[in-house]
Write an enzyme that holds these catalytic residues in place. Structure first.
Site, PDB file in Angstrom:
ATOM      1  N   LYS A   6       0.833  -1.201   0.000  1.00  0.00           N
ATOM      2  CA  LYS A   6       0.000   0.000   0.000  1.00  0.00           C
ATOM      3  C   LYS A   6       0.867   1.251   0.000  1.00  0.00           C
ATOM      4  O   LYS A   6       1.870   1.322   0.731  1.00  0.00           O
ATOM      5  CB  LYS A   6      -0.908  -0.018   1.236  1.00  0.00           C
ATOM      6  CG  LYS A   6      -1.868   1.152   1.355  1.00  0.00           C
ATOM      7  CD  LYS A   6      -2.684   1.016   2.629  1.00  0.00           C
ATOM      8  CE  LYS A   6      -3.672   2.150   2.822  1.00  0.00           C
ATOM      9  NZ  LYS A   6      -4.438   2.001   4.078  1.00  0.00           N
ATOM     10  N   SER A  21      -9.166   1.905   3.706  1.00  0.00           N
ATOM     11  CA  SER A  21      -8.341   2.637   2.773  1.00  0.00           C
ATOM     12  C   SER A  21      -7.342   1.764   2.004  1.00  0.00           C
ATOM     13  O   SER A  21      -6.640   2.264   1.122  1.00  0.00           O
ATOM     14  CB  SER A  21      -7.574   3.732   3.536  1.00  0.00           C
ATOM     15  OG  SER A  21      -6.704   3.171   4.522  1.00  0.00           O
ATOM     16  N   SER A  44      -9.235  -0.285   7.913  1.00  0.00           N
ATOM     17  CA  SER A  44      -8.747  -0.105   6.549  1.00  0.00           C
ATOM     18  C   SER A  44      -8.186  -1.332   5.853  1.00  0.00           C
ATOM     19  O   SER A  44      -7.953  -1.289   4.644  1.00  0.00           O
ATOM     20  CB  SER A  44      -7.702   1.016   6.508  1.00  0.00           C
ATOM     21  OG  SER A  44      -8.306   2.270   6.683  1.00  0.00           O
TER      22      SER A  44
END
Length: 475
Positions: free
Chosen positions: A80, A157, A181
């Site tokens: 990420k 996220s 997330s």
């Protein structure tokens, strides 16, 4: 025959060891999937095919010598774009991050451990700006779509990581979780994710969201997550709040307890709505109920009961919005205008809180942790839906017509366990009538990461997630 890109990390390693498959073949397959899926779902913010193939060739040579570098040598992984990875910029989904003029020569601790263990880095995955919300769109990357229906959100996220894993663009990905997330996108995209106990996976640089922020694995199943946890739980002096190294390995732990592992004898509390007023979609409720029934069928002692906690959303907002305000505090007015409008709103609210407001939220957090500690003295696991809904339209923070104003309105089961720092996992437990994934959340007491993984693995072994794969047209 299973396509290479559909193999789990454990399966890839077995084939590397037997000589049936090479890391170069696996990496080419993953890169091929990225080329196929990227135009439709937009899961990656950056891909470095040349570097990945070079790393794969180096890994193949180590396997030919019978000297793999570590536990994931040659396995394609993604990271990420919140976590530092040397060799390229970490933009964090923000136009305010200056890519030029920096060396970008440092790995975050979890990335460093993967590199030491021989992983092949495919690229960075998408995130909303600074990871601030539960869906994945940003001023830099645009919108990330769902593998099952790209018109819907992948969640966030860590939405790019979830979409990548679901569609075969590498079996392992690193996500971060400050309020759900990794679990939110795992539920929406039909993959597995674990938010470990805070400090179990070292984090550096420290998050502005403080001790709400965790690093966790996003994988095809719990066995791959256990493998990844054995790698990324390694110590790193840069995180002063890290926990001591775990006793024993997570891969060994998931099969502990006899009969190949399982949940026999575990005390499981099932809370259909966490005692709150959240309206759980009937299809979600039914799928989670089937997962609970399966746990009972596997030998767990299940009781339907709520932990008796109040929704800590206002305290969470104080902590979360204050953290967001701290992230953007150094920005000048010219860069302020570049921020996601929703992020600007919560930053302005966060900047209005006093130190006493913040400490009052900490008091709520401490009381919540105390209550959950007491609850887990009677129950090994708490089971809830991961989310009360399935994936909604992409590009918006909340479902249209829901009445919610912020992403926390539709994620009531995730952020409480960031406040308490407990391990929590999302396991796919079925599809809705529209063919959208549903997740069940398993929550353990602090430090009971291995137990959560063991229970999740038992559910996978029992077939709970069978059939939860993206439709051909989305692949």
């Amino acid at each position: 025959m299973t396509d290479i890109h559909d193999l789990t990390a454990v399966q890839l390693l077995e084939r590397y060891a037997s000589g049936e498959l090479s890391p170069v073949e696996a990496t080419r397959a993953a890169l091929g999937r990225i080329e196929q899926i990227q135009p439709e779902v937009n899961a990656f913010s950056r891909v470095d095919a040349e570097a990945a193939l070079r790393q794969a060739e180096e890994s193949a040579e180590r396997w030919r010598r019978g000297e793999p570098a570590g536990l994931v040598d040659g396995v394609p992984v993604s990271v990420k774009d919140i976590l530092l990875q040397r060799g390229g910029p970490t933009l964090r989904g923000s136009l305010t991050v200056e890519a030029e003029g920096r060396a970008w020569d440092e790995d975050a601790p979890s990335v460093a451990r993967l590199r030491e263990h021989g992983a092949v880095f495919l690229g960075k995955t998408t995130t909303p700006e600074f990871g601030w919300k539960g869906v994945t769109d940003s001023p830099v990357y645009g919108v990330t779509g769902n593998p099952y229906d790209p018109r819907r959100t992948a969640g966030g996220s860590s939405g790019g990581s979830a979409a990548a894993v679901a569609l075969g663009a590498g079996p392992l990905s690193l996500g971060t979780d400050g309020g759900g997330s990794v679990r939110i996108p795992a539920s929406f995209c039909g993959v597995f994710a674990l938010k470990p106990t805070y400090g179990r996976v070292p984090l550096y640089p420290a998050s502005a969201f403080g001790t709400l922020a965790h690093v966790g694995p996003m994988t095809r199943d719990a066995a791959d997550a256990a493998l990844l946890m054995d790698v990324i739980s390694g110590a790193d002096w840069r995180d002063w709040s890290q926990l001591a190294p775990p006793e024993g390995g997570f891969q060994e732990a998931i099969t502990a307890g006899g009969g190949g592992g399982g949940v026999d004898g575990l005390r499981v509390a099932y809370s259909p709505a966490l005692g709150g007023s959240a309206a759980v979609d009937p299809e979600v409720a039914a799928a989670v109920r089937r997962a609970v029934d399966l746990l009972a069928g596997l030998g767990a002692s299940v009781e339907e009961i709520d932990p008796g906690i109040e929704d800590p959303v206002e305290a969470f907002h104080t902590l979360w919005f204050s953290g967001a305000a701290r992230v953007v505090q150094p920005l000048g007015q010219d860069k302020w205008e570049l921020l996601d409008p929703g992020l600007r709103e919560i930053c302005a609210q966060g900047a209005s809180y006093s130190a006493l407001d913040y400490l009052a939220a900490v008091d709520v957090r401490m009381a919540l942790g105390h209550a959950m500690g007491r609850f887990h003295s009677a129950y090994d696991l708490l089971v809830t839906p991961t989310l009360p809904i399935t994936a909604f339209e992409a590009g918006v923070e909340v479902p249209k017509g829901s009445g919610h104003t912020r992403w926390t309105g539709w994620t009531p089961f995730t952020y409480p366990f960031n406040m308490t720092q407990q391990p929590a996992a999302s396991v796919p437990c079925g599809l809705s009538a529209e063919g959208l994934p549903i997740g069940v959340q398993l929550v353990g007491a602090r430090h009971a990461d291995a137990l959560v993984l063991r229970a999740a693995h038992a559910l996978y072994e029992a077939g709970l997630a069978d059939g939860v794969r993206p439709p051909a047209q989305a692949a």
